[in-house]
Design a protein around this motif. Structure first.
Motif, PDB file in Angstrom:
ATOM      1  N   GLN B 253      -2.973 -68.110  34.887  1.00  0.00           N
ATOM      2  CA  GLN B 253      -4.417 -68.056  35.054  1.00  0.00           C
ATOM      3  C   GLN B 253      -4.817 -66.625  35.385  1.00  0.00           C
ATOM      4  N   SER B 254      -6.054 -66.280  35.015  1.00  0.00           N
ATOM      5  CA  SER B 254      -6.597 -64.983  35.424  1.00  0.00           C
ATOM      6  C   SER B 254      -7.547 -65.207  36.587  1.00  0.00           C
ATOM      7  N   ALA B 255      -7.474 -64.299  37.568  1.00  0.00           N
ATOM      8  CA  ALA B 255      -8.471 -64.314  38.637  1.00  0.00           C
ATOM      9  C   ALA B 255      -9.569 -63.338  38.234  1.00  0.00           C
ATOM     10  N   ILE B 256     -10.809 -63.792  38.334  1.00  0.00           N
ATOM     11  CA  ILE B 256     -11.947 -62.953  37.944  1.00  0.00           C
ATOM     12  C   ILE B 256     -12.854 -62.742  39.155  1.00  0.00           C
ATOM     13  N   ARG B 257     -13.317 -61.493  39.309  1.00  0.00           N
ATOM     14  CA  ARG B 257     -14.337 -61.173  40.313  1.00  0.00           C
ATOM     15  C   ARG B 257     -15.425 -60.354  39.622  1.00  0.00           C
ATOM     16  N   ILE B 258     -16.676 -60.762  39.840  1.00  0.00           N
ATOM     17  CA  ILE B 258     -17.789 -59.961  39.328  1.00  0.00           C
ATOM     18  C   ILE B 258     -18.787 -59.823  40.471  1.00  0.00           C
ATOM     19  N   GLY B 259     -19.166 -58.584  40.797  1.00  0.00           N
ATOM     20  CA  GLY B 259     -20.088 -58.440  41.922  1.00  0.00           C
ATOM     21  C   GLY B 259     -20.441 -57.012  42.233  1.00  0.00           C
ATOM     22  N   LYS B 260     -21.031 -56.799  43.385  1.00  0.00           N
ATOM     23  CA  LYS B 260     -21.478 -55.449  43.771  1.00  0.00           C
ATOM     24  C   LYS B 260     -21.774 -55.381  45.271  1.00  0.00           C
ATOM     25  N   PRO B 261     -21.777 -54.172  45.832  1.00  0.00           N
ATOM     26  CA  PRO B 261     -22.166 -54.040  47.241  1.00  0.00           C
ATOM     27  C   PRO B 261     -23.673 -54.257  47.402  1.00  0.00           C
ATOM     28  N   GLU B 320     -10.680 -68.664  39.161  1.00  0.00           N
ATOM     29  CA  GLU B 320      -9.410 -68.526  38.455  1.00  0.00           C
ATOM     30  C   GLU B 320      -9.502 -69.420  37.226  1.00  0.00           C
ATOM     31  N   VAL B 321      -9.268 -68.839  36.054  1.00  0.00           N
ATOM     32  CA  VAL B 321      -9.407 -69.613  34.810  1.00  0.00           C
ATOM     33  C   VAL B 321      -8.113 -69.529  34.009  1.00  0.00           C
ATOM     34  N   GLY B 322      -7.855 -70.531  33.184  1.00  0.00           N
ATOM     35  CA  GLY B 322      -6.709 -70.483  32.290  1.00  0.00           C
ATOM     36  C   GLY B 322      -6.737 -69.178  31.502  1.00  0.00           C
ATOM     37  N   SER B 323      -5.567 -68.517  31.362  1.00  0.00           N
ATOM     38  CA  SER B 323      -5.535 -67.191  30.738  1.00  0.00           C
ATOM     39  C   SER B 323      -6.256 -67.166  29.390  1.00  0.00           C
ATOM     40  N   GLU B 324      -6.093 -68.255  28.621  1.00  0.00           N
ATOM     41  CA  GLU B 324      -6.696 -68.274  27.292  1.00  0.00           C
ATOM     42  C   GLU B 324      -8.223 -68.347  27.344  1.00  0.00           C
ATOM     43  N   TYR B 325      -8.799 -68.697  28.515  1.00  0.00           N
ATOM     44  CA  TYR B 325     -10.256 -68.806  28.618  1.00  0.00           C
ATOM     45  C   TYR B 325     -10.898 -67.572  29.260  1.00  0.00           C
ATOM     46  N   THR B 326     -10.085 -66.547  29.567  1.00  0.00           N
ATOM     47  CA  THR B 326     -10.597 -65.421  30.356  1.00  0.00           C
ATOM     48  C   THR B 326     -11.871 -64.825  29.764  1.00  0.00           C
ATOM     49  N   LEU B 327     -11.811 -64.442  28.494  1.00  0.00           N
ATOM     50  CA  LEU B 327     -12.967 -63.755  27.909  1.00  0.00           C
ATOM     51  C   LEU B 327     -14.155 -64.697  27.741  1.00  0.00           C
ATOM     52  N   LYS B 413     -26.931 -56.515  34.928  1.00  0.00           N
ATOM     53  CA  LYS B 413     -25.554 -56.546  34.451  1.00  0.00           C
ATOM     54  C   LYS B 413     -24.816 -55.220  34.646  1.00  0.00           C
ATOM     55  N   ASP B 414     -25.472 -54.099  34.320  1.00  0.00           N
ATOM     56  CA  ASP B 414     -24.713 -52.835  34.340  1.00  0.00           C
ATOM     57  C   ASP B 414     -24.466 -52.308  35.750  1.00  0.00           C
ATOM     58  N   MET B 415     -24.962 -53.005  36.763  1.00  0.00           N
ATOM     59  CA  MET B 415     -24.660 -52.629  38.143  1.00  0.00           C
ATOM     60  C   MET B 415     -23.493 -53.442  38.710  1.00  0.00           C
ATOM     61  N   LEU B 416     -22.946 -54.347  37.903  1.00  0.00           N
ATOM     62  CA  LEU B 416     -21.920 -55.247  38.430  1.00  0.00           C
ATOM     63  C   LEU B 416     -20.505 -54.765  38.093  1.00  0.00           C
ATOM     64  N   ILE B 417     -19.638 -54.862  39.065  1.00  0.00           N
ATOM     65  CA  ILE B 417     -18.224 -54.535  38.852  1.00  0.00           C
ATOM     66  C   ILE B 417     -17.536 -55.778  38.292  1.00  0.00           C
ATOM     67  N   GLU B 418     -16.707 -55.574  37.278  1.00  0.00           N
ATOM     68  CA  GLU B 418     -15.976 -56.709  36.701  1.00  0.00           C
ATOM     69  C   GLU B 418     -14.483 -56.450  36.854  1.00  0.00           C
ATOM     70  N   LEU B 419     -13.798 -57.367  37.502  1.00  0.00           N
ATOM     71  CA  LEU B 419     -12.376 -57.173  37.762  1.00  0.00           C
ATOM     72  C   LEU B 419     -11.582 -58.400  37.307  1.00  0.00           C
ATOM     73  N   ILE B 420     -10.515 -58.154  36.560  1.00  0.00           N
ATOM     74  CA  ILE B 420      -9.674 -59.260  36.084  1.00  0.00           C
ATOM     75  C   ILE B 420      -8.234 -59.002  36.504  1.00  0.00           C
ATOM     76  N   VAL B 421      -7.598 -59.989  37.110  1.00  0.00           N
ATOM     77  CA  VAL B 421      -6.161 -59.919  37.372  1.00  0.00           C
ATOM     78  C   VAL B 421      -5.503 -61.011  36.539  1.00  0.00           C
ATOM     79  N   GLY B 422      -4.586 -60.603  35.641  1.00  0.00           N
ATOM     80  CA  GLY B 422      -3.960 -61.634  34.809  1.00  0.00           C
ATOM     81  C   GLY B 422      -2.911 -61.052  33.889  1.00  0.00           C
ATOM     82  N   ALA B 423      -2.387 -61.916  33.050  1.00  0.00           N
ATOM     83  CA  ALA B 423      -1.277 -61.505  32.175  1.00  0.00           C
ATOM     84  C   ALA B 423      -1.757 -60.568  31.060  1.00  0.00           C
TER      85      ALA B 423
END
Lengths: 412, 423
Positions: B253-261, B320-327, B413-423
């Motif tokens: 699975q990939s862990a995804i975080r999207i956000g901002k201060p 956390e989503v199945g790796s194949e569903y990340t995008l 949208k363009d102020m948000l940080i997008e972070l993915i941890v995965g395979a």
């Protein structure tokens, strides 16, 4: 002391009402007497998948969650090997919505194909998230079939494997519902600042005309007595080696249950417990080490599990666990140590009475075990346990031929 | 016959009634907040110090100092402390965050007098033994190595760095060699500086004798001279990188975080943005859950939240989503963000969220320990005790227009940080 009123509706539904005037929240708990032990060995994980489907809409209510959220409520559910439990809390003014929601899904589900499709996927992701994509996450998937060869406790609630969930069919869903989701197979508990007579009226109004289901006999294969020690070593990409030991123990309602639980507390409840103080702190063999009981309705497991400190030999560390277990077999524990674990139990029972939802859940579970009143005399059983009782249990269960061991070997 | 198609009449809850803490002081001046509630004869005493990550001179110092307190004191060894606590059926709990450190004792009232001598030494007379320190370091290091195998943990740690940078204490990430750089002297010095009773607030909750302070006065009467530690200050730095990918071999699975201060907790927009957050990802029926779990089945769970520390808050979507569903999942997250910025929320959805949130607040204030947690939040951020009453008023009065304005101000949208941890 938790006081309550108990009623039996004509259709077999048990209702328990506990009044607590100190809270603005009402807790409603519906326990169905079905769990993973009732599953077919080729269709495991089904009771839990079914729990997800209970939120997919019922005959007259397309979405379960929305109307509840609309009255300020929140809900969840869990499934284990013995039962499936649904619970919700909401401001007491809106209690009737809980009756409307829970009675409708007991009366008839919507059986939406879309819900089945989506929830199969959700549960598969749960399987990955909790059991496969975590270090040591598959421990229970490996340990259960090692300890149980016949009894359905050999599989976890999530199921043996993902394919069982993928293969779940709508016809299975319907027959499972028909067999188990009936008023005579359920316990309804309402706890909060409520009037029991009024709750009884609401229960008659909403649940009273739900037809009973056919009675069934539970036919669960009992586990044959284990005759030799079992071992399984697995190599995994984990940072450190780990040990999981499982010993067979008594049923939840056995008279030896309380002494067995205290035995696990002596080993592992609190930082002054034997395993922690000796093997974690003093000898520095483990970074963590726990003993606990599964407490299942049928014969359960006494588990000891630990993660080794880097560079410590696994067999040597295991030997030290045996030394501690041996002491419990040869020596009777002293009065202070026994008093200590009894005080811990007394305290945890009192702390569990603070939260209204916990009380509702515990009442439902004790009623399922046989009698909700057990919630109030549980402490007496613990207080009666003697040092000799505990020694007897230690001798009975800490034997090589009663033991299954799972070892995680860290791949470098 | 009853009509099962119609929901029973609902009663909206427009106001809130809850126990406010009573502010008192020990003889030495330490503030004590009393929350007398509930019906069980139990209590919790929590000591809160401004001794979190923000003020630590090196990584790990605040955490380890907090943990060392119960590992030996002037007159008790670590084992003797544990034995006292266990013998009286009590629990010790210690907690550390970006700004604060706390130590709590939970016990049955009848055992309090027996427990105070040892609890006092834990707070006021820790021994800081070298042996205990070494064992603790090794255990903590090993826990860290296990955590590094979890995508969720990796995502959390890297996300803090992305939000705040490694030049700010909120953004520091633990590395293995940090464990070798810390000594017992660091711990002892940090304790001397930050664990003074003058730097402390106490919350007592449960059902207890209102004269309880006189019991505490017998122990917590330290009039020792203490150094005034200069307030530390770090400037907040804007994020530099907005797309981050962390590789984790073999992850299913990939862990995804999207956000901002965001702003500080006392910012005037906090409540309104918080209500918007609930719509987006703050409850089971939220937009993100309805779409990404309940419609698409990509995940076991997804949510969004606003987390507040003293100097800053941040917004974060996490799943956390199945790796194949990340995008596909990320695309749906942006679709939901776009929808919340461009379409007015309907009257019925807003009505639901208002009632749900009010119910949540009532639940979060139910019982002595829940009240204590809420009071701690209020005290840490310097908010007024009637904060939740004001929040319920805000919930009742907020409009769809206000929410769309919040979305466009804070969730571009363009102020948000997008972070993915995965395979």
């Amino acid at each position: 002391m938790i006081e309550f009123k108990r009623y039996l509706l004509d259709n077999g539904l048990t209702l328990i009402v506990h009044q607590d005037q100190s809270t603005p929240i009402v807790a409603v708990n519906v326990l169905y007497k079905v769990g993973a032990r009732d599953e077919h060995p080729d269709k495991t994980g089904f009771a839990h998948l079914f729990e997800h489907l209970m939120f997919g809409g019922s005959e007259n209510i397309p979405k379960y969650d929305e109307p509840l959220q609309k009255v300020g409520g929140e809900n969840n559910a869990f499934t284990n090997n013995d039962y499936t439990n649904y619970y919700l809390t909401l401001p007491k003014q809106n209690i009737e919505t809980a009756f409307w929601l829970e009675s409708d899904r007991m009366l008839n589900l919507a059986f939406s194909p879309k819900s089945l499709d989506v929830q199969r996927n959700v549960v598969i992701e749960e399987f990955k998230q909790v059991f496969l994509n975590q270090p040591y996450g598959d421990a229970w998937l490996l340990l259960r079939p090692l300890a149980y060869k016949k009894h359905p406790y050999q599989w976890s609630t999530i199921g043996k494997e993902i394919s069982h969930i993928e293969n779940a069919k709508m016809e299975d869903v319907k027959s499972f519902y028909k067999k188990y989701y009936n008023p005579n197979n359920a316990i309804l508990v309402v706890a909060g600042n409520v009037d029991p007579e009024n709750i009884k009226k609401l229960a008659d109004k909403w649940f009273g005309n739900i037809p009973s289901g056919e009675k069934f006999e539970r036919d669960i294969i009992s586990e044959p007595v284990q005759t030799e020690k079992r071992e399984l070593s697995v190599k995994r990409k984990v940072p450190v080696n780990a040990i999981y030991k499982a010993f067979h123990m008594c049923k939840r309602l056995d008279k030896e249950y309380h002494a067995t639980n205290l035995l696990s507390d002596i080993l592992s409840n609190g930082e002054s417990s034997r395993l922690y103080s000796k093997l974690v702190k003093e000898k520095k063999l483990f970074s963590e080490l726990h003993a606990f009981i599964s407490g299942d309705i049928d014969e359960g497991l006494f588990i000891i599990t630990g993660k080794l400190m880097n560079g410590i030999d696994l067999k040597k560390a295991e030997q030290e666990i045996y030394v501690e277990l041996e002491k419990l077999k040869t020596d009777i524990i002293n009065g202070n140590e026994l008093l200590k674990v009894k005080n811990k139990i007394e305290s945890s029972l009192t702390f569990s009475e603070i939260n209204i939802l916990t009380k509702a859940m515990n009442l439902a579970y004790n009623e399922y075990l046989g009698d909700a009143h057990m919630i109030n005399n549980e402490i007496d059983y613990y207080l009666k346990v003697t040092g000799e009782d505990i020694q007897k249990i230690a001798k009975k269960i800490f034997r090589p031929e009663n033991e299954s061991n799972l070892y995680y070997i860290a791949e470098q | 016959m009853i009509d099962r198609t119609v929901q029973p009449k609902l009663e909206a809850i427009k106001s809130l009634d809850y126990t406010h803490p009573v502010e008192t002081k020990l003889k030495n001046g330490t503030p004590v907040y009393h929350i007398n509630a509930g019906s069980q004869e139990v209590l919790k005493i929590e000591f809160i110090f401004k001794a979190g990550h923000y003020v630590q001179p090196k990584k790990l110092v605040s955490l380890l100092t907090n943990k060392m307190l119960s590992l030996g004191t002037a007159s008790y060894s670590a084992y003797e402390i544990a034995e006292q606590i266990d013998t009286y059926g009590a629990y010790l709990d210690s907690h550390i965050d970006k700004d604060h450190a706390s130590v709590s004792l939970y016990c049955l009232n009848k055992h309090l007098k027996k427990l105070l001598p040892v609890f006092h030494e834990i707070i006021c007379k820790p021994r800081f033994s070298e042996t205990e320190f070494k064992t603790l370091i090794n255990k903590t290091k090993q826990e860290h190595s296990i955590n590094l195998e979890k995508v969720k943990y990796l995502a959390r740690e890297h996300f803090f760095t992305a939000l705040y940078s490694t030049n700010h204490p909120y953004g520091l990430k633990l590395e293995f060699d940090d464990f070798d750089k810390i000594s017992l002297e660091d711990i002892s010095e940090f304790y001397q500086n930050y664990y003074s009773l003058i730097n402390c607030k106490i919350i007592i909750s449960g059902k207890f004798d209102p004269e309880i302070n006189s019991l505490l006065d017998d122990y917590f009467n330290g009039t020792e001279s203490f150094k005034t530690i200069p307030e530390k200050h770090f400037d907040l730095i804007s994020p530099k990188e907005y797309k981050i990918k962390i590789k984790k071999e073999g992850a299913l699975q990939s862990a995804i975080r999207i956000g901002k201060p965001l702003f500080k907790r006392n910012h005037p927009d906090y409540m309104q943005l918080s209500i918007l957050n609930t719509v987006l990802g703050g409850y089971f029926g939220s937009r993100l859950m309805s779409n990404i779990r309940e419609d698409k089945g990509y995940t076991y769970g997804i949510g969004s939240s606003i987390i507040s520390y003293f100097h800053s808050s941040f917004f974060s979507i996490s799943t956390e989503v199945g790796s194949e569903y990340t995008l596909a999942a990320i695309e749906e997250i942006y679709n939901e963000l776009k929808r919340i910025r461009e379409e007015l929320i309907s009257g019925s959805e807003l009505h639901l969220v208002k009632n749900y949130l009010t119910g949540q607040i009532i639940r979060s204030l139910d019982g002595p320990f829940a009240l204590s947690d809420r009071a701690k939040m209020i005290i840490k951020h310097g908010l007024p005790f009637d904060y939740f009453k004001k929040y319920v008023q805000e919930i009742n009065s907020i409009s769809p227009q206000k929410l769309i304005e919040m979305a466009n101000t804070y969730l571009e949208k363009d102020m948000l940080i997008e972070l993915i941890v995965g395979a």
